[in-house]
Every structure is written in C-alpha cells, then in structure tokens.
Design a protein around this motif. Structure first.
Motif, PDB file in Angstrom:
ATOM      1  N   ASN A 126     -57.587  15.384   0.146  1.00  0.00           N
ATOM      2  CA  ASN A 126     -58.615  14.741   0.968  1.00  0.00           C
ATOM      3  C   ASN A 126     -58.522  13.223   0.884  1.00  0.00           C
ATOM      4  N   LEU A 127     -58.302  12.707  -0.318  1.00  0.00           N
ATOM      5  CA  LEU A 127     -58.183  11.260  -0.500  1.00  0.00           C
ATOM      6  C   LEU A 127     -56.971  10.716   0.253  1.00  0.00           C
ATOM      7  N   TRP A 128     -55.855  11.439   0.193  1.00  0.00           N
ATOM      8  CA  TRP A 128     -54.660  11.028   0.918  1.00  0.00           C
ATOM      9  C   TRP A 128     -54.924  11.027   2.421  1.00  0.00           C
ATOM     10  N   GLN A 129     -55.624  12.025   2.924  1.00  0.00           N
ATOM     11  CA  GLN A 129     -55.934  12.116   4.350  1.00  0.00           C
ATOM     12  C   GLN A 129     -56.776  10.929   4.806  1.00  0.00           C
ATOM     13  N   ILE A 130     -57.657  10.469   3.943  1.00  0.00           N
ATOM     14  CA  ILE A 130     -58.508   9.321   4.278  1.00  0.00           C
ATOM     15  C   ILE A 130     -57.715   8.014   4.195  1.00  0.00           C
ATOM     16  N   CYS A 131     -56.877   7.882   3.168  1.00  0.00           N
ATOM     17  CA  CYS A 131     -56.192   6.616   2.905  1.00  0.00           C
ATOM     18  C   CYS A 131     -54.895   6.423   3.700  1.00  0.00           C
ATOM     19  N   LYS A 132     -54.261   7.490   4.128  1.00  0.00           N
ATOM     20  CA  LYS A 132     -52.962   7.404   4.791  1.00  0.00           C
ATOM     21  C   LYS A 132     -52.977   6.478   6.015  1.00  0.00           C
ATOM     22  N   PRO A 133     -53.926   6.623   6.953  1.00  0.00           N
ATOM     23  CA  PRO A 133     -53.909   5.698   8.102  1.00  0.00           C
ATOM     24  C   PRO A 133     -54.073   4.238   7.689  1.00  0.00           C
ATOM     25  N   LEU A 134     -54.913   3.973   6.711  1.00  0.00           N
ATOM     26  CA  LEU A 134     -55.101   2.602   6.247  1.00  0.00           C
ATOM     27  C   LEU A 134     -53.814   2.041   5.653  1.00  0.00           C
ATOM     28  N   LEU A 135     -53.164   2.830   4.825  1.00  0.00           N
ATOM     29  CA  LEU A 135     -51.921   2.372   4.204  1.00  0.00           C
ATOM     30  C   LEU A 135     -50.828   2.133   5.248  1.00  0.00           C
ATOM     31  N   LEU A 136     -50.699   3.049   6.200  1.00  0.00           N
ATOM     32  CA  LEU A 136     -49.698   2.864   7.255  1.00  0.00           C
ATOM     33  C   LEU A 136     -50.001   1.610   8.077  1.00  0.00           C
ATOM     34  N   ARG A 137     -51.264   1.391   8.360  1.00  0.00           N
ATOM     35  CA  ARG A 137     -51.667   0.206   9.132  1.00  0.00           C
ATOM     36  C   ARG A 137     -51.350  -1.069   8.350  1.00  0.00           C
ATOM     37  N   LEU A 138     -51.594  -1.054   7.041  1.00  0.00           N
ATOM     38  CA  LEU A 138     -51.283  -2.224   6.208  1.00  0.00           C
ATOM     39  C   LEU A 138     -49.790  -2.515   6.177  1.00  0.00           C
ATOM     40  N   LEU A 139     -48.980  -1.463   6.336  1.00  0.00           N
ATOM     41  CA  LEU A 139     -47.528  -1.632   6.365  1.00  0.00           C
ATOM     42  C   LEU A 139     -47.024  -2.038   7.750  1.00  0.00           C
ATOM     43  N   GLY A 140     -47.932  -2.171   8.716  1.00  0.00           N
ATOM     44  CA  GLY A 140     -47.570  -2.625  10.044  1.00  0.00           C
ATOM     45  C   GLY A 140     -47.199  -1.524  11.010  1.00  0.00           C
ATOM     46  N   VAL A 141     -47.418  -0.293  10.641  1.00  0.00           N
ATOM     47  CA  VAL A 141     -47.099   0.826  11.528  1.00  0.00           C
ATOM     48  C   VAL A 141     -48.215   0.937  12.565  1.00  0.00           C
ATOM     49  N   PRO A 142     -47.868   0.809  13.852  1.00  0.00           N
ATOM     50  CA  PRO A 142     -48.916   0.947  14.878  1.00  0.00           C
ATOM     51  C   PRO A 142     -49.390   2.405  14.929  1.00  0.00           C
ATOM     52  N   LEU A 143     -50.669   2.556  14.991  1.00  0.00           N
ATOM     53  CA  LEU A 143     -51.256   3.890  14.998  1.00  0.00           C
ATOM     54  C   LEU A 143     -52.121   4.083  16.232  1.00  0.00           C
ATOM     55  N   GLN A 144     -52.073   5.265  16.762  1.00  0.00           N
ATOM     56  CA  GLN A 144     -52.964   5.635  17.845  1.00  0.00           C
ATOM     57  C   GLN A 144     -54.277   6.109  17.225  1.00  0.00           C
ATOM     58  N   PRO A 145     -55.407   5.775  17.849  1.00  0.00           N
ATOM     59  CA  PRO A 145     -56.671   6.265  17.295  1.00  0.00           C
ATOM     60  C   PRO A 145     -56.726   7.791  17.367  1.00  0.00           C
ATOM     61  N   VAL A 146     -56.954   8.389  16.250  1.00  0.00           N
ATOM     62  CA  VAL A 146     -57.062   9.840  16.157  1.00  0.00           C
ATOM     63  C   VAL A 146     -58.319  10.158  15.364  1.00  0.00           C
ATOM     64  N   PRO A 147     -59.157  11.036  15.871  1.00  0.00           N
ATOM     65  CA  PRO A 147     -60.351  11.366  15.086  1.00  0.00           C
ATOM     66  C   PRO A 147     -59.953  12.017  13.766  1.00  0.00           C
ATOM     67  N   LEU A 148     -60.642  11.641  12.734  1.00  0.00           N
ATOM     68  CA  LEU A 148     -60.378  12.171  11.413  1.00  0.00           C
ATOM     69  C   LEU A 148     -60.833  13.620  11.365  1.00  0.00           C
TER      70      LEU A 148
END
Length: 176
Positions: A126-148
C-alpha cells in the motif's frame, strides 16, 4: 504535581482511550464535554484573553496537527477531534508537543500491530502504491493523472490510546 486542569484532561483522554480500545470509536459527547469544560476552566483560572489565546488556539493547533493524517485516511475523525480537545486544555505549544509524541507512539503501535498480524507485506505494498507516482514524478517521468485505486486496509489502531499516552507522557515530562 499536576494541576486540576491536567488531572481532568488525563481522566478524559483515559476514557477516550478505553472507549477506543473497546469500540474503536471516540464519542462526540466526550469530546464536546471536554471542549466546554476546558473553556470553563480557562475562563475561571486565567486572564480574560485566556479563552481566545489558549483554548481556541490550542483547539486549532490540535485539529490541524492531526487533520493531514485524517485526510490521508490514516486515522479517524474522532482522533482528530480528541486532539483538538487536548489542545483546548493545553494550549497550542503543548498541543504541538503532545501531537508529536502521540505520532511517535501511534507509529510504534502501528508497527507492532502490523508485525503481530503478519500484514506488514500488505502495508508495504500500500505504501509503495501511494509513493510510486510521487517518486516517478520527482525523477522527471511524466505521468498521466490516474485515480488512485483504493488499497485494501491492513487494519486500524486505536489512536485514542496513543493520544492518551502522549498526553500523559508530555504532562509528566513538563512536571519532572
């Protein structure tokens, strides 16, 4: 030596902790009674501005210190209201210290309950699911908005116990 206001606060948070343990709920009537009692005690024991400076500021501090965890679905509304009541008794500065100690105690309780129940892997997922988009965004990976997607709960803790222990511990610390 604890003063009368502190003894009453200890009695109220103890009752909240016992109720939270038994029913996983902190009654609104307990919190509301505590808020009104704190206001009355501040009116009787201090200067005329005490209700505004200590009571109201303490309530707001206690409320806003726990609100983020409630918004992240990490605690129930009763816990937030209980911390606001504690702030009403103690004022904002001591409410900050009590909240910090309560967070530490609650974290230890949560870890112990996860280990005891064997659900620590689910919690890590659960923690990984919450933190993964934030970490990817911090690394500069563009993300599409997806509901959690809602994660399966790994259980709840009686946070009223952590608040009661944090309150008693901090009051004892201030009198040593």
């Amino acid at each position: 030596m604890l003063n009368a206001i502190e003894v009453i606060l200890i009695c109220l948070v103890t009752q909240a902790a016992l109720t939270d343990l038994a029913m996983r709920k902190i009654p609104n009537v307990l919190v509301l009674s505590g808020l009104l009692l704190a206001l009355l005690l501040h009116l009787l024991s201090g200067p005329p501005w005490a209700p505004l400076s200590q009571w109201l500021a303490g309530i707001l501090a206690g409320f806003f210190l726990f609100l983020p965890l409630y918004l992240l679905r990490g605690m129930a509304a009763g816990d937030v209201k209980l911390m606001a009541m504690v702030g009403g008794f103690t004022g904002p500065w001591l409410a900050l210290h009590i909240a910090a100690l309560s967070y530490l105690i609650g974290g230890v309780m949560a870890l112990l309950m996860l280990l005891a129940s064997g659900r620590w892997r689910d919690s890590a997922r659960n923690l990984w699911q919450i933190c993964k988009p934030l970490l990817l965004r911090l690394l500069g990976v563009p993300l599409q908005p997806v509901p959690l997607a809602p994660a399966a709960s790994v259980g709840s803790i009686p946070y009223g116990v952590a608040i009661a222990l944090g309150t008693a511990g901090m009051l004892a610390w201030t009198h040593h």
